[in-house]
Motif scaffolding. Structure first.
Motif, PDB file in Angstrom:
ATOM      1  N   GLY A   1       0.719  -1.217  -0.067  1.00 51.29           N
ATOM      2  CA  GLY A   1       0.198  -0.042  -0.051  1.00 51.29           C
ATOM      3  C   GLY A   1       0.980   1.249   0.045  1.00 51.29           C
ATOM      4  N   MET A   2       0.204   2.496  -0.390  1.00 49.93           N
ATOM      5  CA  MET A   2       1.262   3.815  -0.112  1.00 49.93           C
ATOM      6  C   MET A   2       1.464   3.780   1.334  1.00 49.93           C
ATOM      7  N   ASP A   3       0.537   3.313   2.195  1.00 46.95           N
ATOM      8  CA  ASP A   3       0.880   3.464   3.544  1.00 46.95           C
ATOM      9  C   ASP A   3       2.274   2.842   4.058  1.00 46.95           C
TER      10      ASP A   3
ATOM     11  N   PHE B   1      -5.425  13.222   5.635  1.00 44.10           N
ATOM     12  CA  PHE B   1      -5.131  11.619   5.874  1.00 44.10           C
ATOM     13  C   PHE B   1      -4.554  11.548   7.323  1.00 44.10           C
TER      14      PHE B   1
ATOM     15  N   ASN C   1      -7.623  14.435   0.903  1.00 43.55           N
ATOM     16  CA  ASN C   1      -8.534  13.588   1.597  1.00 43.55           C
ATOM     17  C   ASN C   1      -8.702  14.382   3.193  1.00 43.55           C
TER      18      ASN C   1
ATOM     19  N   ASP D   1       0.996  13.295  -1.892  1.00 41.30           N
ATOM     20  CA  ASP D   1       0.017  12.126  -1.957  1.00 41.30           C
ATOM     21  C   ASP D   1      -0.851  12.461  -2.792  1.00 41.30           C
TER      22      ASP D   1
ATOM     23  N   ALA E   1      -2.959   9.947  -4.182  1.00 38.66           N
ATOM     24  CA  ALA E   1      -3.816   8.844  -4.196  1.00 38.66           C
ATOM     25  C   ALA E   1      -4.974   8.944  -5.185  1.00 38.66           C
TER      26      ALA E   1
ATOM     27  N   THR F   1      -1.514   4.748  -5.530  1.00 39.68           N
ATOM     28  CA  THR F   1      -1.816   3.768  -5.085  1.00 39.68           C
ATOM     29  C   THR F   1      -2.695   2.832  -6.013  1.00 39.68           C
TER      30      THR F   1
ATOM     31  N   SER G   1      -5.260   1.301  -4.780  1.00 36.99           N
ATOM     32  CA  SER G   1      -6.586   0.956  -3.984  1.00 36.99           C
ATOM     33  C   SER G   1      -7.722   1.653  -4.394  1.00 36.99           C
TER      34      SER G   1
ATOM     35  N   ARG H   1      -3.412  -4.596  -1.166  1.00 40.62           N
ATOM     36  CA  ARG H   1      -2.514  -3.697  -0.869  1.00 40.62           C
ATOM     37  C   ARG H   1      -1.169  -3.344  -1.460  1.00 40.62           C
ATOM     38  N   VAL H   2      -1.404  -2.591  -2.615  1.00 39.11           N
ATOM     39  CA  VAL H   2      -0.055  -2.357  -3.617  1.00 39.11           C
ATOM     40  C   VAL H   2      -0.267  -0.985  -3.691  1.00 39.11           C
TER      41      VAL H   2
END
Ligand SMILES: *Cc1c(COP(=O)(O)O)cnc(C)c1O
Length: 357
Positions: free
Chosen positions: A88-90, A114, A161, A187, A189, A213, A215, A224-225
């Motif tokens: 994930g980007m996380d 976020f 976000n 970010d 996303a 991401t 997601s 989760r990529v």
């Protein structure tokens, strides 16, 4: 005797959307409009599922440690940049904090945004400095650049976000140029749902990384990529700091490569999101911030965030309360663009919130 748990974990941690099964059971709905997590309402591309299914047969083998197929597919689709990938980007955010931050170092976050940047930074022992956005949720360029001087990492989310608003490309460039030897993590996303392209800033600035991401647009949240376009000089340090295999399952990497090859699926998603984003903004009886993402932030005043979310849950609609976002007043909710019936149910439910005033 128990070992002491680090005090940074005393806070509330990451706040998840409510569980749809719980709402469905509680209010007696067969199905819930799941508009709380900005997922792709059409699901994954069939090409992604096919690739993941084929990869299952080799699940007894460790993944390719350099994730070369995924990175090659990213270069082909999104340009000849240096790419890092993560769980994930996380996972990428966490790895970058390990690359740059010693305990006590400063990390800058543009708020409201976020929550994971701050959580992950504190996990690394960093001090988090927040810079609240100004009117219309615009970034205060001077205050942000000032806070970045002497900091190690800065996080700026655009489209943001939970506001959905985007920062102009020229502003991002000005920030990157003025923040010295601090790495600016942009970010992106939700950039797939916007017409803006921040990649040209990468060519001009050595201290910028763009996180993205699978997601959201690609509908692979469960796999989760995440990936990021980074300056070339960062690659070796990132590889050393990352979890082995970048923390990505081989099956997930295969799904991502499959998804990149199905532009019909992403085009359909994008067109659906843009059309519904406009219609929701037009028909929603409460004001919506101008969104360039696959969700809208709705100002439900005089209702509180949590009251509005609870009222919508009673109508079978799951949206995200914005109460937990720091530096945001307590009267916003975030609603994702879902399938047709989900969006229609949201509009009906938010309409009934007004008529009960
Ligand atoms: C969803 C989201 C991410 C992370 O996504 P992953 O599922 O970890 O790839 C990152 N940033 C923002 C702003 C998001 O909304």
């Amino acid at each position: 005797m128990r070992p002491a748990i680090r005090p940074y974990l005393d806070g509330p941690g990451y706040v998840y959307a409510e569980r749809p099964e719980a709402i469905a059971a509680h209010y007696g709905f067969d199905r819930i409009a799941r508009l709380g997590s900005n997922e792709n309402p059409f699901g994954p591309s069939p090409a992604a599922l096919e690739a993941a299914t084929a990869a299952l047969a080799n699940a007894h083998r460790y993944p390719d440690e350099s994730m070369s197929a995924l990175r090659a597919a990213l270069r082909e689709r999104y340009g000849e940049y240096a790419y890092v990938v993560g769980n994930g980007m996380d996972g990428i955010i966490e790895t970058l904090l390990r690359v740059f931050c010693e305990a006590g170092d400063r990390v800058v976050v543009s708020t409201p945004t976020f929550s994971f940047y701050g959580i992950a930074a504190r996990g690394q022992g960093a001090r988090v400095v927040t810079v609240p956005r100004g009117p219309g949720f615009g970034v205060d360029l001077e205050a942000f650049a000032d806070a970045c001087r002497g900091a190690k990492l800065a996080f700026l989310c655009t489209p943001n976000n939970p506001t959905g608003t985007a920062t102009p490309v020229e502003d991002v460039r000005a920030i990157a140029e003025s923040c010295g030897d601090c790495l600016l993590f942009l970010d992106n996303a939700y950039v797939d749902f916007s017409d803006r392209d921040y990649r040209p800033v990468l060519d001009a600035c050595e201290n910028l990384a763009i996180g993205r991401t699978f997601s959201k647009l690609y509908g692979l949240a469960g796999f989760r990529v995440g990936y990021a376009q980074v300056p070339e000089w960062l690659l070796p340090a990132y590889a050393r700091a990352a979890t082995p295999f970048y923390g990505i399952a081989s099956v997930s990497a295969a799904a991502a490569v499959g998804a990149l090859g199905d532009e019909a699926h992403t085009e359909r998603t994008r067109a659906h999101v843009v059309a519904w984003r406009e219609r929701i903004a037009r028909e929603c009886p409460f004001p919506c911030a101008p969104s360039e993402a696959n969700f809208l932030m709705v100002d439900v005043a005089p209702h509180s965030s949590d009251d509005a979310v609870a009222a919508l849950a009673r109508e079978g609609v799951l949206v995200r309360s914005c109460r937990s976002f720091p530096d945001l007043a307590d009267h916003y909710l975030r609603v994702s663009v879902g399938t047709d019936w989900e969006n229609e149910r949201f509009l009906a439910a938010i309409g009934s919130l007004v008529s009960r005033d």
